[in-house]
Design an enzyme around this catalytic site. Structure first.
Site, PDB file in Angstrom:
ATOM      1  N   ASP A   1       1.018  -0.988  -0.116  1.00  0.00           N
ATOM      2  CA  ASP A   1      -0.333   0.268   0.216  1.00  0.00           C
ATOM      3  C   ASP A   1       0.431   0.751   0.058  1.00  0.00           C
ATOM      4  OD1 ASP A   1       0.671  -0.283   2.400  1.00  0.00           O
ATOM      5  OD2 ASP A   1      -0.921  -0.102   3.880  1.00  0.00           O
TER       6      ASP A   1
ATOM      7  N   LYS B   1       4.636   1.765  16.240  1.00  0.00           N
ATOM      8  CA  LYS B   1       3.444   2.649  16.440  1.00  0.00           C
ATOM      9  C   LYS B   1       3.108   3.126  17.658  1.00  0.00           C
ATOM     10  CE  LYS B   1       0.315   0.997  12.746  1.00  0.00           C
ATOM     11  NZ  LYS B   1       0.516  -0.356  12.553  1.00  0.00           N
TER      12      LYS B   1
ATOM     13  N   ASP C   1       1.892   6.172   2.562  1.00  0.00           N
ATOM     14  CA  ASP C   1       0.897   5.190   2.725  1.00  0.00           C
ATOM     15  C   ASP C   1      -0.276   5.100   2.910  1.00  0.00           C
ATOM     16  OD1 ASP C   1      -0.686   3.209   4.241  1.00  0.00           O
ATOM     17  OD2 ASP C   1       1.295   2.712   5.497  1.00  0.00           O
TER      18      ASP C   1
END
Ligand code: GDD
Ligand code: MG
Length: 341
Positions: free
Chosen positions: A108, A159, A218
């Site tokens: 992606d 993250k 992204d």
């Protein structure tokens, strides 16, 4: 060189569009995003791709039955169940008979990263794994990396909260690996490359990372998917010449556009119908979408065959699922998702 492209995720942030279609088959200015990824791999001597599938695999296999895209040979590895990113890499590497240095790409990501430079960087350091890095303002939705002066990875944190992110350099989702890395991935269970394998390789001192200033995005959220479309409209090269581009609006020749339509940064795909006095700004209309007279649509993604009722006003950031009908005179703004959620 062989490359694995990971395309098995469910694309949850792009729901409801991804209920009907896997994220990498969503059209980027009329062409499946996956083909744009292939275009950049083809530029850098990737001659064979193993497509790592899990979610809606048949759509890929039906779309590319001949086993090649953009001149690059293609094979499929369909996971029996989602194995997460490292499990998927292991599964695809074994299915594809990979036994030499190989690439892995998150399917992606749209970028013009110089893959050849990344491979050279990897080889010079005798690394087991090398990650491409990209600098962002807010790293909290990515893998965050710190390195020493030679590029050896000191820490990889997936993250982290924004305030505790150790740097602004993020994992750009393109890796070079030696085949030995496969042996570190446990078989038959979910394994995350970001949460398990990268920290493990970093602890051993075998993981490196190369900063890069290339274009990078992204496309996994509504805002970034829209932005990627706008960037292609503005000339980002995805390996094809954009015909039917007038100003910053691309229009498939089969679309019907009434007089008086004002548009900027708009994608009007196959068989779309646009009524009079419609305003489209930063909008992707997928095949067969209909926008009725007087509607204003801004910063929104409109799914296949969806209908936007007359005089409706849609604003940042509406995602309208396939076949959904927005009633006339609707006023919608904020993080609106319409369709089967
Ligand atoms: N085959 C397979 N199986 N593919 C998967 C699976 C799985 O179980 N899970 C995810 N994928 C694929 C997705 O389709 C996507 O192409 C890629 O792996 C990454 O998953 P995303 O869901 O897009 O992850 P992300 O965007 O939150 O984070 C990843 O990408 C960032 C850069 O774009 C991580 O790699 C981050 O560290 C990175 O910064
Ligand atoms: Mg992603």
């Amino acid at each position: 060189m062989k490359s694995i492209i990971l395309v098995g995720g469910k694309g949850t942030r792009l729901r409801p569009l991804t209920f009907e279609m896997p994220k990498q088959m969503l059209p980027l200015v009329g062409q499946p995003m996956l083909e744009c990824v292939f275009a950049s791999l083809a530029k850098h001597n990737v001659d064979e791709v193993v497509l790592s599938l899990g979610y809606l695999p048949d759509q890929f296999i039906e779309a590319y039955p001949l086993g090649s895209i953009q001149g690059v040979k293609l094979t499929y590895a369909v996971e029996p169940e989602p194995l997460d990113t490292a499990g998927a890499i292991r599964y695809a590497a074994i299915a594809g008979g990979i036994d030499d240095t190989f690439l892995v790409v998150n399917g992606d990501v749209l970028t013009d990263l110089d893959l050849s430079e990344l491979v050279t960087f990897h080889e010079r350091r005798h690394a087991l794994g090398t990650i491409a890095l990209h600098e962002v303002d807010d790293p909290s939705r990515y893998g965050v990396v710190t390195t020493d002066d030679e590029g050896r990875v000191a820490a990889f944190v997936e993250k982290p909260p924004r305030e505790s992110a150790p740097s602004n350099l993020i994992n750009a989702g393109t890796y070079v690996f030696e085949p030995e890395v496969i042996d570190f991935i446990a078989p038959d269970r979910k394994v995350s490359v970001e949460r398990e394998i990268f920290p493990f390789l970093a602890d051993r001192g075998s993981l490196f990372a190369m900063p890069d200033n290339a274009y990078w995005i992204d496309t996994g959220t509504p805002e970034s998917f829209l932005q990627a479309n706008v960037d292609v409209l503005h000339g980002f090269d995805v390996g094809r010449h954009l015909e039917h581009l007038a100003g910053t609006t691309w229009r498939h020749p089969s679309a019907t556009v009434a007089p008086g339509v004002r548009s900027r940064n708009a994608v009007i795909d196959r068989d779309c119908v646009i009524g009079t006095d419609v305003v489209l700004e930063n909008v992707v209309l997928m095949p067969g979408a209909i926008v009725r007279d007087g509607a204003h649509v801004r910063n929104s993604l409109i799914g296949p065959r969806a209908v936007i009722g007359s005089s409706s006003v849609l604003g940042p950031t509406c995602v309208v699922g396939a076949d959904y009908v927005v009633p006339e005179h609707s006023r919608l703004a904020g993080e609106v998702k319409l369709g089967d959620i």
